[in-house]
Scaffold this motif. Structure first.
Motif, mmCIF file in Angstrom:
data_model
loop_
_atom_site.group_PDB
_atom_site.id
_atom_site.type_symbol
_atom_site.label_atom_id
_atom_site.label_comp_id
_atom_site.label_asym_id
_atom_site.label_seq_id
_atom_site.Cartn_x
_atom_site.Cartn_y
_atom_site.Cartn_z
ATOM 1 N N ASP A 66 -3.012 -19.538 -26.040
ATOM 2 C CA ASP A 66 -3.266 -20.293 -27.296
ATOM 3 C C ASP A 66 -4.582 -19.789 -27.880
ATOM 4 O O ASP A 66 -5.659 -20.140 -27.389
ATOM 5 C CB ASP A 66 -3.341 -21.791 -27.016
ATOM 6 N N PRO A 67 -4.517 -18.919 -28.914
ATOM 7 C CA PRO A 67 -5.769 -18.345 -29.447
ATOM 8 C C PRO A 67 -6.708 -19.407 -30.048
ATOM 9 O O PRO A 67 -7.919 -19.243 -30.006
ATOM 10 C CB PRO A 67 -5.273 -17.364 -30.534
ATOM 11 N N ARG A 68 -6.119 -20.465 -30.574
ATOM 12 C CA ARG A 68 -6.971 -21.470 -31.227
ATOM 13 C C ARG A 68 -7.761 -22.269 -30.200
ATOM 14 O O ARG A 68 -8.947 -22.512 -30.377
ATOM 15 C CB ARG A 68 -6.097 -22.405 -32.069
ATOM 16 N N ARG A 69 -7.109 -22.652 -29.113
ATOM 17 C CA ARG A 69 -7.770 -23.465 -28.095
ATOM 18 C C ARG A 69 -8.349 -22.639 -26.956
ATOM 19 O O ARG A 69 -9.035 -23.181 -26.086
ATOM 20 C CB ARG A 69 -6.776 -24.476 -27.534
ATOM 21 N N GLU A 70 -8.027 -21.338 -26.917
ATOM 22 C CA GLU A 70 -8.502 -20.440 -25.862
ATOM 23 C C GLU A 70 -8.049 -20.944 -24.485
ATOM 24 O O GLU A 70 -8.864 -21.128 -23.558
ATOM 25 C CB GLU A 70 -10.034 -20.303 -25.885
ATOM 26 N N ARG A 148 -2.139 -10.503 -33.383
ATOM 27 C CA ARG A 148 -2.712 -11.511 -32.485
ATOM 28 C C ARG A 148 -1.873 -11.592 -31.224
ATOM 29 O O ARG A 148 -0.627 -11.528 -31.258
ATOM 30 C CB ARG A 148 -2.757 -12.864 -33.161
#
Length: 845
Positions: A66-70, A148
């Motif tokens: 999850d790139p947003r939440r890392e 991404r």
């Protein structure tokens, strides 16, 4: 050989076609599985089987990023060595996976293939740290979209001889995007199903709450409507019986009210009345003294009570309730107090005699709400009845008060008339005052604007020498003089003309119908003629005169102040011309007044720019012409008109009040030039204006100025005129006395021209007499000099006997000098000996 090569190429082509076909079928299978109804775990296991058909994939895992939440989740993990070490729903943060092969591969975002230890070294990771069991061959490809990384696919082998080729890497990379699509589609489907299920549960709960609210709302609407009906009953005109019956019907809609009654406490609190009751048992309720009944019990507790038969019996046993007063026993009893502004005003009661009817707590709450409305309604009806009684009483009182107010209005109108007369009239003379006169003048100006033919005139009057009457004979005599003068003025005018007192000894006469200046002049002459008659005041016979300034109405006047100003200007000219006369204002007087104002501004500017300069005229000995002193004279170096003498500006300076400032400027210039000009034994003469006699600080200020300039007090001589001494003789004597004590010489200028020159010689500390030039001018002219010779000789003899010095002013020829020498005069000044000049020119000569 050629055929063998062709066969090999054909076989390779067949293998590629078979591989492409397997790959195509695998992609179709992945798409079918994504669109199927399989759960996530079944989908992932199917994906594992499809990839196993393409390459060796016994050890296989899928990691989502999850790139947003890392964060990272291992949604599928199958490994023969490490087993199932990760749960699909377990989420790891980047910090938890720090220095792991999976996180580093996600961040590298590129395929990696080879033994796991070599990949660890290539990525700069520590050996054996978070990478699981080392594998013989390891291959991982990123799952990307739009640049991404959303996760990785990884396969690994622990057996020698089972590895991965470049072709396997291309196949896995090609499949990775389709796997990502399938996983995300399934995840989205599951999330949607969860949201739909949750939303369905929320809607079910909301629907249940809404239905309950609807039921509550219906009950509240019914209750509110009933309460409104009860409240509306208070505004009706029905009888009390009909009113209470309507309340009973309204309460019956909310709860069972077969037996219902309203009990009210009397005004004195001693009785209990039952204005309305209905009892199914047939009991009769009559007015009774406050006692121990159930109604009284509820009134005493001032709260809603719900009692059953057992509780009522217990109250009777305890003596709280009297059984005889209570009446027929009830199965269930409910009573709510009627709360008024001053406490409990009564009670509303419902009761049941049936075993199947028991009142609930909800019934108690409803009756409590109803009791509030009943109490409010009863209070409004009682207040309305009381208001009717009060209105009748108020009407009677209003009539009485109206009659009283009418009497007071009459008294107040008389008082207002008297007060207005006092405000608009002078208390001493009874004449209209300045306020009244301004009002009449304002009306006259308004009439003039509407009709230019309605001319009027304003006479501005001042009693001559009134200060002498006031100061010499007392204020009582002064007030009587003003009363007599005002009465005589009133005799000289006719209606509607008015005489008013402005302030002090200033009066004004308004002639409302005066088209010609001649008519105003006749009135002025009549007033002055009337004043010539002597008046008897305080045992004295006094003669009074007035000076009058006249201003005729003009359309140019816009305000009352302009008119008063012009009349005052004419009055000032009349007094300056010798008093006891009148002057008619014209444009020349206005121009003169404006010239004074312009001159005032120019003099103020001259002070700032130091345009005033000091000139000096020598005072000499007649015997040898030796200089004994200098008289300081002021000149104005005007930027436009050149050098101006004092006669061109000093009168205006005295009129505008600038004379004192100009004098001190002159004294400073004179003292500044004195040390070099005077030498060792000469005297500096300076002139003093009458205004300085009003300042007790003048001697000290003058002596300090001289001391700062290095001029000793005995080298100063102040010159005063006889007219200046007349303004305030006592103050002049005090000022000159202080200067004399300090060593300053005092000289009387223009001697012989005043009214009491000899008395001045006796009263003031004089050192020098200066004979006026009017007596010197005739000397040496033969027969014309006889009278002047006698006067000069007398002055010289008087000075000799009193040990005073004499200076002859205005000596302009040798004949005058010779006559003065022959008569024994010692000092003189005039053009014969030198004209006034700056100090620099005198020292240079």
């Amino acid at each position: 050989m050629i055929e063998a090569g062709a066969i090999e190429r054909l076989q390779a082509s067949v293998r590629r076609l078979e591989h492409s076909d397997r790959l195509q079928r695998a992609l179709f299978a992945i798409a079918d599985m994504a669109a199927s109804g399989l759960d996530m775990q079944s989908l992932l296991e199917g994906l594992h089987r499809i990839i196993s058909r393409l390459m060796y994939a016994e050890n296989f895992y899928i990691a989502l990023h999850d790139p947003r939440r890392e964060t990272v989740r291992f949604i599928y993990f199958s490994d023969v060595m490490d087993g199932q070490v990760y749960r699909p729903d377990q989420e790891f943060t980047a910090e938890q996976l720090r220095d792991t092969l999976t996180l580093r591969l996600i961040r590298e975002a590129r395929p990696m293939r080879g033994p796991s230890n070599e990949i660890v070294r290539a990525l700069g990771l520590r050996q054996g740290h978070g990478v699981g069991t080392p594998s013989v061959d390891f291959m991982a490809v990123p799952m990307c979209r739009d640049g991404r990384v959303f996760g990785i696919l990884a396969v690994q082998s622990y057996e020698e001889g089972r590895g991965y080729t470049q072709s396997d890497e291309h196949v896995l990379a090609f499949v990775a995007e389709h796997v990502l699509n399938a996983v995300e589609r399934k995840l989205g489907q599951e999330a949607l199903e969860r949201r739909v299920a949750e939303r369905t549960r929320e809607l079910a709960r909301a629907n249940a709450r809404l239905q309950e609210q609807v039921r509550e709302s219906e009950r509240a609407v019914h209750l509110q409507a009933t309460l409104y009906r009860i409240a509306a009953l208070g505004h009706g005109q029905d009888s009390n019986e009909a009113f209470y019956r309507s309340i009973h019907q309204a309460v019956g809609e909310l709860l069972d009210a077969e037996s219902f009654c309203i009990a009210l406490v009397s005004e004195d609190g001693q009785w209990l009345d039952f204005p309305y009751y209905v009892d199914s048992s047939g009991a009769e309720l009559l007015r009774r003294p406050m006692g121990r009944g159930m109604s009284e019990y509820a009134i005493r507790h001032a709260r809603t009570l719900r009692l059953e038969a057992e509780a009522i019996s217990a109250l009777i046993a305890q003596g709280e309730v009297d059984a005889a007063t209570y009446g027929t026993p009830a199965i269930s009893w409910l009573g709510a107090p009627l709360m008024g502004a001053r406490g409990v005003m009564g009670v509303v009661v419902v009761q049941s005699y049936r075993p199947d009817l028991h009142y609930t707590q909800q019934d108690a709450e409803l009756l409590t709400f109803v009791s509030y409305q009943i109490a409010n309604t009863l209070q409004r009806r009682q207040q309305a009845e009381a208001l009717q009684t009060l209105n009748a009483e108020l009407e009677r009182r209003v009539q009485e008060r109206t009659r009283e107010l009418r009497r007071q209005v009459v008294v107040r109108e008389r008082a207002q008339k008297q007060l207005k007369h006092q405000v608009m009239h002078d208390s001493l003379t009874g004449l209209p005052n300045r306020l009244y006169l301004r009002e009449r003048l304002d009306r006259a100006l308004g009439a003039l604007k509407r009709d230019p033919a309605r001319s009027f005139a304003l006479l501005y009057l001042d009693v001559d020498r009134f200060k002498l009457f006031n100061d010499g004979l007392g204020h009582g005599v002064g007030d009587e003089v003003l009363r007599i003068v005002s009465a005589r003025m009133a005799e000289c005018v006719r209606s509607p003309d008015i005489v008013g007192r402005l302030s002090g000894d200033e009066f004004a006469v308004l002639l409302e119908d005066c088209p010609q200046p001649f008519s105003a002049c006749l009135v002025a002459e009549r007033i002055q003629a009337r004043m010539t008659e002597a008046i008897q005041v305080g045992g004295r016979q006094l003669h009074v005169s007035v000076s009058i300034g006249i201003a005729m109405s003009r359309r140019a006047y816009r305000t009352v102040d302009q008119l008063l100003h012009d009349a005052d200007t004419a009055l000032y000219r009349a007094k300056a011309a010798g008093r006891q006369r009148f002057v008619l204002f014209d444009e020349s007087l206005h121009a003169s007044a404006m010239n004074v104002l312009d001159l005032e501004q120019q003099m103020r500017a001259a002070l700032e720019k130091e345009q005033f300069v000091a000139y000096f005229q020598p005072i000499v000995r007649l015997a040898d012409g030796g200089v004994t002193g200098y008289e300081a004279l002021i000149r104005w170096r005007h930027p436009e008109h050149g050098m101006l003498g004092p006669d061109r500006f000093l009168p205006a300076a005295e009129e505008t009040g600038l004379i004192e400032t100009i004098d001190w400027h002159m004294y400073g210039l004179a003292c500044q030039a004195a040390p070099e000009l005077l030498g060792r034994d000469r005297i500096l003469n300076i002139n003093i204006s009458p205004c300085h006699f009003h300042s007790r600080n003048f001697p000290r200020r003058l002596l300090d100025l001289a001391a700062r300039s290095g001029v000793a007090a005995h080298r100063l001589c102040v010159e005063v005129t006889e007219s200046s001494l007349l303004s305030d003789p006592d103050a002049a004597a005090e000022i000159l006395g202080h200067l004399h004590e300090a060593g300053v010489r005092i000289a009387l200028d223009d001697f012989g021209t005043g009214y009491s020159s000899l008395s001045h010689v006796h009263r003031f500390p004089l050192r020098t007499l200066k004979i006026d030039r009017s007596f010197i001018e005739p000397l040496g002219l033969g027969p014309q000099q006889q009278r002047s010779t006698a006067i000069v000789s007398a002055v010289l003899s008087l000075a000799c006997s009193l040990d005073l010095d004499v200076v002859a002013e205005g000596v302009e020829n040798t004949a005058q000098r010779d006559v003065l020498l022959s008569m024994g005069c010692v000092h003189a000044q005039g053009f014969l000996f030198g004209r006034p000049a700056p100090a620099g020119e005198l020292m240079a000569s």
